[in-house]
Motif scaffolding. Structure first.
Motif, short mmCIF file in Angstrom:
data_model
loop_
_atom_site.label_atom_id
_atom_site.label_comp_id
_atom_site.label_asym_id
_atom_site.label_seq_id
_atom_site.Cartn_x
_atom_site.Cartn_y
_atom_site.Cartn_z
N SER A 116 53.03 156.57 34.15
CA SER A 116 52.55 155.23 34.46
C SER A 116 51.02 155.21 34.38
O SER A 116 50.38 156.27 34.30
CB SER A 116 52.99 154.83 35.87
N ASN A 117 50.43 154.03 34.44
CA ASN A 117 48.97 153.93 34.38
C ASN A 117 48.29 154.74 35.47
O ASN A 117 47.34 155.47 35.21
CB ASN A 117 48.55 152.46 34.49
N ASP A 165 43.93 151.78 24.57
CA ASP A 165 44.51 152.15 25.85
C ASP A 165 43.77 153.32 26.48
O ASP A 165 43.77 153.47 27.71
CB ASP A 165 45.98 152.54 25.69
#
Length: 253
Positions: A116-117, A165
């Motif tokens: 996840s981030n 990203d």
């Protein structure tokens, strides 16, 4: 991919032969050569080393200070079968693993797609903390949502990336992007078409998510050789391409 024993078994059998793995390993070897020249005494950590194919490849190139870690019992067992120095470590706990050990190069291939981030930010900080000044982080990553298909389901990939990203993660950790490219550009059209067809089949219920198959299989010899030749030629002729199923980066501290 943790817990998917059948996928690790396929990886162990095929990563020394399959065109995709072979070319990725070659890219890593060339990145190390570009950074460190003929010095084979640099310390290297493969974080998320899988069944050890890359470590075996680097050992064959003459690198002597290799270490691997992985969070899969299956993967570590296969590495030990290869007699590789690999430890069972969940990458979410990397900061606590041998905290005084630093490396000239850390390799983290096709691992970020499982985070996840928030967890990825923690992992990137931990990786940065293990790099010696002037060290490099080499990372290959699944790229572009257009390539999402049954392979992602089969191995548990939760996300795909584009370069933007990573820009905040690099900035936050004081890292510099030395080189990058998307790759398999030459094969993008057939790959996208296959993946789109897979997604249509899933939406229509013609195939089931639980029956999805990964891309880890060995095609007939001539086709495997042809695909390897195509990606090798692409790398030789095109230093950087704007699209592809993978994003390869070399990052410095």
């Amino acid at each position: 991919m943790i817990g998917r024993s059948e996928e690790y078994e396929k990886m162990f059998r095929l990563e020394g032969q399959l065109w995709w793995y072979r070319h990725l390993h070659e890219r890593v070897g060339e990145a190390l050569l570009h950074r460190f020249g003929e010095n084979r005494d640099v310390t290297i950590l493969d974080a998320g080393c899988g069944t050890g194919g890359l470590l075996s490849f680097l050992n064959q190139l003459g690198y002597t200070h290799l270490r691997g870690i992985d969070g899969s019992v299956d993967a570590v067992a296969y590495c030990h079968e290869r007699k590789l120095p690999v430890s069972f470590v969940n990458l979410t706990g990397l900061a606590d693993f041998e905290p005084t050990h630093m490396y000239d190069a850390i390799i983290c291939n096709d691992v970020f797609c499982y985070f996840s981030n928030a967890d990825l930010a923690t992992l990137m900080m931990a990786l940065t903390g293990r790099l010696k000044p002037g060290g490099i982080l080499i990372s290959n990553n699944n790229a572009f949502g257009a390539f999402r298909g049954e392979h992602d389901l089969a191995v548990g990939i939760i996300r795909r990336f584009v370069l933007s990203d990573f820009e905040p993660l690099l900035s936050q950790n004081g890292l510099n992007l030395l080189a990058y490219t998307y790759w398999s550009f030459s094969l993008s059209l057939p790959i996208v078409l296959v993946r789109q067809w897979q997604r249509i089949r899933l939406r229509l219920g013609w195939s089931k998510p639980g029956e999805a198959k990964s891309d880890v299989y060995l095609p007939v010899r001539w086709l495997n050789k042809l695909l390897l030749g195509i990606v090798r030629a692409e790398q030789k002729l095109l230093r950087r391409t704007p699209f592809g199923s993978s994003l390869f980066m070399v990052i410095s501290r």
